[in-house]
Scaffold this motif. Structure first.
Motif, short mmCIF file in Angstrom:
data_model
loop_
_atom_site.label_atom_id
_atom_site.label_comp_id
_atom_site.label_asym_id
_atom_site.label_seq_id
_atom_site.Cartn_x
_atom_site.Cartn_y
_atom_site.Cartn_z
N LEU A 112 0.60 -1.65 0.49
CA LEU A 112 0.23 -0.09 0.21
C LEU A 112 0.49 1.59 0.41
CD1 LEU A 112 -2.54 0.62 0.37
CD2 LEU A 112 -2.67 0.97 2.47
N LEU A 171 -6.49 -7.11 12.21
CA LEU A 171 -6.65 -6.77 10.64
C LEU A 171 -5.97 -5.46 10.26
CD1 LEU A 171 -10.14 -8.50 10.79
CD2 LEU A 171 -8.11 -9.54 9.66
N TYR A 172 -5.88 -5.21 11.50
CA TYR A 172 -5.99 -3.30 11.07
C TYR A 172 -4.48 -3.11 11.77
CZ TYR A 172 -10.29 -3.94 10.26
OH TYR A 172 -11.78 -4.36 9.78
N GLY A 173 -3.95 -1.87 10.81
CA GLY A 173 -2.77 -0.53 12.24
C GLY A 173 -3.32 0.13 12.99
N GLY A 208 -9.97 3.00 6.15
CA GLY A 208 -9.16 3.16 5.23
C GLY A 208 -9.22 4.87 4.39
C1 G1P Z 1 -4.74 -1.28 4.88
C2 G1P Z 1 -3.68 -1.08 6.35
C3 G1P Z 1 -4.43 -0.83 7.45
C4 G1P Z 1 -5.93 -0.69 7.87
C5 G1P Z 1 -6.73 -1.60 6.82
C6 G1P Z 1 -7.96 -0.68 6.81
O1 G1P Z 1 -4.39 -2.54 5.19
O2 G1P Z 1 -2.55 -1.72 6.12
O3 G1P Z 1 -3.39 -0.19 8.41
O4 G1P Z 1 -6.57 -0.96 8.96
O5 G1P Z 1 -6.23 -1.84 5.63
O6 G1P Z 1 -9.07 -0.72 6.26
P1 G1P Z 1 -5.66 -4.00 4.19
O7 G1P Z 1 -6.60 -4.57 4.68
O8 G1P Z 1 -5.26 -3.89 3.11
O9 G1P Z 1 -4.49 -5.42 4.41
#
Ligand code: G1P
Length: 295
Positions: A112, A171-173, A208
């Motif tokens: 990303l 699953l998130y930052g 996001g």
């Molecule tokens: C991305 C980001 C993550 C965020 C998430 C939100 O992860 O890297 O930090 O919390 O989107 O949807 P992904 O879901 O693309 O793996």
């Protein structure tokens, strides 16, 4: 309240969409319909509603159809015009009337952060928004508009946060905070990408939507691959946070995760239930169906 000088929404759309295979073998996941509208059109409409003037799509191989969706289609318009089908004509014209849409290709899928870096020349030193297509924010809960207000009054960068249960935070930052929250605004001290539940610094996960200062590019250029071997925007934002230049807006509105099959199904059913054309019949059918569902 100072006016926002953010004009551009950067929408990364180069991902392979493996969670939706086989549907996404030949069709970009961004074009999968939520009810009857491609998921990405909701995101572009959100950018337009927040007052932005253009979108930069970060695309890749096999994604040309997304760019076509935001262009006019004269032969189809002629057919609908000849039939006098005004409703469908308006529906197909909406996507190309929303905002100016540009695109740039990512080349290699390196994460990303690497996708965001492709926007550097286009945004040319201005702050800009990043909107992830997997997160659909209900238009009745205008998150991006609020984030633009916060960025205009505080400067720096702003990211959207939501409270998540411990079972989901990995699953998130995830953000750790400096000081107390001021209404829906927090000062972010640090960020970590997808921590294990027992290591998460808080229950606040990134959703996001980002409003970033162009300072992020110089950081991204030297950010090494992180979680999953990918260059992460969260790691670059962590540096802004340590410098005291990163705020969060805590969102408690309606968000649907359309990047996941179950989330996509829920979004489709919920939004269809609320539509005037489909809602009454669908709601009646669901009521009739519910008692008969297997446990
Ligand atoms: C991305 C980001 C993550 C965020 C998430 C939100 O992860 O890297 O930090 O919390 O989107 O949807 P992904 O879901 O693309 O793996």
């Amino acid at each position: 309240m100072p006016a926002s000088d953010v004009r551009t929404a950067v929408i990364p759309a180069a991902g392979l969409g493996t969670r939706f295979l086989p549907a996404t073998k030949a069709v970009p996941k961004e074009l999968l319909p939520v009810v009857d509208t491609p998921a990405i059109e909701y995101v572009v409409a959100e950018a337009a509603a927040a007052g932005l003037s253009e979108v930069l799509l970060i695309t890749g191989r096999g994604k040309v159809a997304i760019v076509d969706h935001f262009d006019s289609n004269p032969p189809l318009e002629q057919v609908l015009e000849a039939k006098g089908d005004k409703a469908r004509l308006a529906a197909i014209r909406r996507s190309n009337d929303l905002l100016q849409v540009h695109s740039v290709r990512q080349g290699e899928p390196k994460g990303l952060g690497h996708a965001v870096l492709q926007a550097k020349a286009h945004v040319d030193g201005h702050p800009f928004a990043v909107m992830l297509g997997d997160d659909l924010i209900d238009e009745r809960d205008p998150l991006l508009r609020r984030m633009l207000e916060v960025q205009a009054s505080h400067g720096g960068s702003v990211v959207a946060l939501m409270e998540f249960p411990p079972s989901q935070i990995s699953l998130y930052g995830c953000a750790s905070l400096r000081g107390e929250r001021d209404g829906d605004v927090v000062d972010i001290a640090d960020l970590v990408e997808k921590p294990a539940a027992e290591e998460a610094p808080s229950n606040l996960g990134i959703v996001g939507r980002y409003v970033l200062s162009a300072d992020i590019f110089e950081i991204l250029e030297r950010t090494p691959p992180g979680r999953g071997g990918e260059i992460q925007v969260t790691d670059a934002m962590a540096e802004l946070a340590v410098r005291g230049e990163m705020r969060g807006v805590i969102f408690d509105g309606r968000r649907y995760d359309t990047g996941d099959r179950l989330g996509w199904l829920k979004a489709t059913v919920l939004l269809a239930c609320e539509r005037e054309d489909l809602g009454p019949e669908l709601r009646a059918w669901l009521r009739e169906l519910t008692p008969r569902l297997p446990a």
